[in-house]
Design a protein around this motif. Structure first.
Motif, PDB file in Angstrom:
ATOM      1  N   GLY B  65       0.834  -1.208   0.000  1.00 32.50           N
ATOM      2  CA  GLY B  65       0.000   0.000   0.000  1.00 32.50           C
ATOM      3  C   GLY B  65       0.857   1.240   0.000  1.00 32.50           C
ATOM      4  N   LYS B  66       0.233   2.345  -0.377  1.00 38.56           N
ATOM      5  CA  LYS B  66       0.941   3.626  -0.493  1.00 38.56           C
ATOM      6  C   LYS B  66       1.588   4.017   0.840  1.00 38.56           C
ATOM      7  CE  LYS B  66      -0.411   8.301  -1.946  1.00 38.56           C
ATOM      8  NZ  LYS B  66      -0.753   9.013  -0.723  1.00 38.56           N
ATOM      9  N   VAL B  69      -0.246   4.879   4.573  1.00 38.46           N
ATOM     10  CA  VAL B  69      -1.637   4.425   4.758  1.00 38.46           C
ATOM     11  C   VAL B  69      -1.820   3.706   6.096  1.00 38.46           C
ATOM     12  CG1 VAL B  69      -2.164   4.181   2.323  1.00 38.46           C
ATOM     13  CG2 VAL B  69      -1.395   2.202   3.577  1.00 38.46           C
ATOM     14  N   LYS B  71       0.413   0.730   7.143  1.00 36.81           N
ATOM     15  CA  LYS B  71       0.812  -0.681   7.098  1.00 36.81           C
ATOM     16  C   LYS B  71       1.407  -1.096   8.441  1.00 36.81           C
ATOM     17  CE  LYS B  71       3.463   0.091   3.415  1.00 36.81           C
ATOM     18  NZ  LYS B  71       3.027   1.434   3.008  1.00 36.81           N
ATOM     19  N   GLU B 122       7.293   1.843   1.437  1.00 37.33           N
ATOM     20  CA  GLU B 122       7.025   2.043   0.016  1.00 37.33           C
ATOM     21  C   GLU B 122       8.224   2.700  -0.685  1.00 37.33           C
ATOM     22  OE1 GLU B 122       4.707   0.635  -1.422  1.00 37.33           O
ATOM     23  OE2 GLU B 122       4.635   1.619  -3.378  1.00 37.33           O
ATOM     24  N   ASN B 144      -3.756  -5.769   0.591  1.00 38.26           N
ATOM     25  CA  ASN B 144      -3.615  -4.453  -0.032  1.00 38.26           C
ATOM     26  C   ASN B 144      -4.305  -3.434   0.867  1.00 38.26           C
ATOM     27  OD1 ASN B 144      -3.689  -6.388  -2.670  1.00 38.26           O
ATOM     28  ND2 ASN B 144      -2.440  -4.561  -2.948  1.00 38.26           N
ATOM     29  N   PHE B 146      -5.534   0.438   1.907  1.00 39.87           N
ATOM     30  CA  PHE B 146      -5.778   1.822   1.516  1.00 39.87           C
ATOM     31  C   PHE B 146      -6.299   2.530   2.756  1.00 39.87           C
ATOM     32  CE2 PHE B 146      -9.950  -0.045   1.119  1.00 39.87           C
ATOM     33  CZ  PHE B 146     -10.805   0.962   1.534  1.00 39.87           C
ATOM     34  N   SER B 147      -6.246   3.860   2.721  1.00 42.24           N
ATOM     35  CA  SER B 147      -6.709   4.620   3.873  1.00 42.24           C
ATOM     36  C   SER B 147      -8.004   5.322   3.522  1.00 42.24           C
ATOM     37  CB  SER B 147      -5.643   5.635   4.270  1.00 42.24           C
ATOM     38  OG  SER B 147      -6.236   6.660   5.014  1.00 42.24           O
ATOM     39  N   ASP B 150      -7.501   8.933   2.548  1.00 39.42           N
ATOM     40  CA  ASP B 150      -6.564   9.271   1.484  1.00 39.42           C
ATOM     41  C   ASP B 150      -7.073   8.677   0.179  1.00 39.42           C
ATOM     42  OD1 ASP B 150      -4.511   9.603  -0.273  1.00 39.42           O
ATOM     43  OD2 ASP B 150      -2.972   8.659   0.965  1.00 39.42           O
ATOM     44  N   SER B 153      -4.719   6.797  -2.180  1.00 37.00           N
ATOM     45  CA  SER B 153      -4.320   5.434  -1.843  1.00 37.00           C
ATOM     46  C   SER B 153      -5.325   4.430  -2.390  1.00 37.00           C
ATOM     47  CB  SER B 153      -4.168   5.277  -0.322  1.00 37.00           C
ATOM     48  OG  SER B 153      -5.421   5.344   0.318  1.00 37.00           O
ATOM     49  N   ASP B 156      -4.713   4.314  -6.196  1.00 40.47           N
ATOM     50  CA  ASP B 156      -3.497   3.510  -6.376  1.00 40.47           C
ATOM     51  C   ASP B 156      -3.824   2.035  -6.372  1.00 40.47           C
ATOM     52  OD1 ASP B 156      -1.715   5.505  -6.555  1.00 40.47           O
ATOM     53  OD2 ASP B 156      -0.511   4.915  -4.816  1.00 40.47           O
TER      54      ASP B 156
END
Lengths: 428, 281
Positions: B65-66, B69, B71, B122, B144, B146-147, B150, B153, B156
């Protein structure tokens, strides 16, 4: 500058060309520095630079501000409460911070800044270690440029499995840390500078408990432009073996095939080590230490290692028991005593030698100072310089003045003669 | 395989409330100490009484993930470490291990899962080419992330999904939405999430990693299982999904025998959103 919080510390990192802020860190309760304040800090320094003057530091009523430019490309500004100590320790801290940046992203990226936005993003990896260095902790490594070690009876036992493990990983650089303190290391590891060992120990200490990691590291002095891989594996929570290597082994291989054969037979020794580091005395229980001694810091300036404890037990009913000093107070006292003594009375030992001596005040004496002491309301301090050792001791006020010297000398003899703080390098 | 059809199998194989029973507590007491889960070094593993030794199943899970976010925070939450209070980029690969016992719903068998999370920064992935292959090699599943706060993200993630489906990768994949506690500031709508799930047929978990409100320490000392309760739903969904998908791909289980299919036209929408709510931590 007014400080809202007397303990606050600010760090500002800017590009030297143009003064673009790269990052700021702060310690304490105060709010972050405003953009205008950062600009002002840079402006003063730029003004000096334009007139060919190197600006080093300034003091305000409450604070001290230190500037330092690295490789003509990065400017670091540090603001700390002024406690009258020599600038040398602040310059050392800035030096550590810059080399932390080198350690994670390499010297090339810092020397030729192409993309500020990307650099800002890249620098985020340094925050853990930088924050660790800014906090006044029970670790003295950053202050005396020598790695914090743990002295326990298992040190010698664990050398063998370490060598075996490092060999099996096709490397010669490796070490074992226990809760942030170095337990044992290979000869090559000891050949690193004090700063490198300290920053690596700080990084390993900031890793989350129980994890393993594979991190690209640029050794700030030995290899600032070519990265190596630092594999760190938690054998037990807090007990971490680290090895510097190139392409092999992979982290998965090291975890799956290399750890068991070398370490399985030594679990009990590792556990004893883990227990010793948590107890906080950092020296074997078998050593007899005078009950008036509350804390100490012993630096070996040759090998760049230091041994310290602020948690020596107070004997019940002893004189020291009547007016006990808290652990954090002992740490504070020891820290302040060190900074007041080294750089003014005792010589500074930089590791590696620094070409830029700013802040190293040359001794005002024609002779070498061997010993010094200090009295305060709630404690007494004594320091001995006996090359290569520097010993700093915090005693209870109950210890009579005439005894300070003898108990300190005794402690120095005990610690330097005992095998626990011996040179474990084969070469010497 | 996993990517052909999405079956909503959650709750069909694992006993999701077993950890609250006396029998379950017997297992969990070995991985919990003083209200917190125990952290194990590589030379250790949970010590259970001899009559309780269950089958050990190890999975490697890679988090992707971006940057920023969450992780690292997500792993910390799942394995029982303190969630970091300030953001700092992970400088390379960091792996975490967590043990979790589970009882099967249709038999008395207990499985002990050893989940190894691989978390990599990242920026490090982009800068050093050996990091991504090391994380993906031998991975049993990919999370995967994402937030919710955001949008980039999430976008992405969509492009990443289409890239990996084009390359024909067959890997067990789950999606985790972080910062769900900031749902009021969410930049992603429920409809978008549903569309996403329908398009890629992956389960979506939601998680909040923020620290506990002050004063909750007391709660921990009264109910020593609180921390386990906090993550149990997510851990169960995660483990059950991977376990079932593995069984399906090895042919030991046939999905048709197990469940009702989640239709693409959204017939099971109600159930679907129920499931999403349930995974809220």
């Amino acid at each position: 500058m007014r400080m809202d919080d007397t303990q606050a510390v600010y760090l500002v990192c800017l590009t030297n060309e143009g003064g673009l802020p790269l990052f700021t860190r702060s310690k304490g309760q105060s709010k972050a520095l405003a953009f205008a304040e950062q600009g002002m800090l840079y402006g003063v320094q730029m003004f000096a630079q334009n007139h060919d003057v190197g600006l080093q530091s300034t003091t305000t009523e409450e604070a001290k501000v230190v500037w330092k430019v690295f490789h003509n490309s990065v400017t670091l500004v540090l603001i700390v409460p002024d406690d009258g100590c020599s600038d040398v320790h602040l310059n050392t801290l800035l030096d550590h911070i810059f080399h932390t940046m080198v350690m994670f992203i390499g010297l090339d990226t810092l020397e030729n800044i192409k993309n500020v936005e990307r650099l800002r993003r890249d620098l985020k990896v340094c925050f853990g270690v930088i924050d660790f260095l800014l906090v006044n902790s029970e670790f003295f490594g950053g202050l005396c440029e020598a790695v914090d070690v743990l002295a326990c009876p298992e040190n010698a036992t664990l050398q063998e499995p370490l060598e075996a493990f490092i060999n099996s990983a096709d490397s010669t650089f490796g070490c074992l840390h226990c809760n942030g303190r170095l337990v044992t290391a290979t000869d090559k590891w000891w050949s690193l500078t004090g700063q490198e060992m300290t920053l690596l120990a700080a990084f390993i200490n900031t890793l989350p408990t129980g994890t393993s990691s594979d991190v690209p590291i640029y050794l700030p002095h030995a290899s600032p432009k070519v990265p190596h891989r630092l594999l760190s594996i938690s054998l037990l929570p807090g007990v971490i073996v680290s090895v510097l290597c190139l392409d092999t082994p992979t982290l998965a291989d090291a975890q799956a095939t290399l750890v068991e054969p070398s370490w399985r037979a030594y679990v009990e020794s590792l556990r004893a080590c883990q227990k010793a580091s948590l107890a906080g005395q950092h020296i074997p229980k078998s050593l007899s230490v005078d009950s008036g001694i509350l804390g100490f810091l012993l630096v070996n300036t040759n090998q760049h290692k230091c041994l310290s404890s602020c948690r020596l037990p107070i004997q019940e009913g002893s004189a020291a028991d009547r007016r006990p000093l808290t652990h954090s107070r002992r740490r504070q006292v020891l820290n302040a005593f060190y900074r007041n003594t080294v750089g003014t009375l005792f010589p500074v030992c930089h590791s590696p030698q620094r070409t830029d001596p700013s802040g190293d005040t040359s001794s005002t004496f024609s002779h070498t100072v061997k010993e010094t002491y200090m009295h305060a309301k709630d404690h007494k301090c004594y320091a001995i310089y006996s090359n290569p050792y520097q010993l700093f001791v915090v005693c209870s006020v109950a210890v009579p003045n005439y005894a300070l010297r003898s108990i300190s000398v005794d402690l120095l003899n005990t610690l330097s003669k005992d095998k626990v703080f011996h040179d474990r390098r084969k070469s010497s | 395989m996993a990517s052909d059809q999405y079956y909503d199998l959650s709750g069909s194989q694992f006993d999701s409330s077993w950890f609250k029973t006396a029998a379950g507590k017997e297992y969990f007491s070995s991985i919990v100490r003083k209200g917190k889960r125990r952290i194990y070094g590589l030379l250790e593993r949970p010590s259970l009484p001899p009559h309780l030794i269950p089958e050990l199943i190890s999975y490697k899970v890679f988090l992707s993930g971006k940057a920023g976010v969450g992780k690292t925070s997500t792993v910390a939450k799942l394995v029982g470490l303190p969630v970091p209070t300030t953001h700092s980029e992970t400088p390379g690969i960091v792996t975490y291990v967590v043990y979790w016992p589970v009882k099967l719903l249709h038999s008395d068998k207990v499985l002990l899962f050893r989940l190894q999370f691989w978390d990599a920064g990242e920026n490090a992935i982009r800068k050093f080419e050996h990091i991504l292959p090391a994380c993906k090699s031998g991975a049993d599943a990919i999370l995967n992330l994402f937030s919710f706060t955001d949008r980039l993200s999430f976008e992405d993630l969509q492009s990443q999904m289409s890239r990996s489906s084009q390359s024909g990768e067959h890997v067990i994949r789950m999606v985790v939405g972080t910062k769900y506690d900031l749902y009021s500031n969410s930049e992603i709508t429920t409809r978008e999430l549903q569309n996403f799930q329908e398009q890629w047929k992956v389960p979506i978990l939601k998680i909040k990693n923020s620290g506990k409100p002050a004063g909750n320490e007391l709660l921990y000392s009264v109910d020593s299982m609180q921390e386990v309760h906090d993550v149990a739903t997510v851990m169960h969904s995660l483990l059950e999904y991977i376990w079932i998908q593995k069984k399906i791909s090895s042919g030991e289980l046939r999905p048709e025998d197990l469940i009702t299919r989640t239709d693409i036209d959204g017939k099971n929408e109600g159930e679907l959103s129920d499931e999403l709510e349930a995974s809220y931590v």
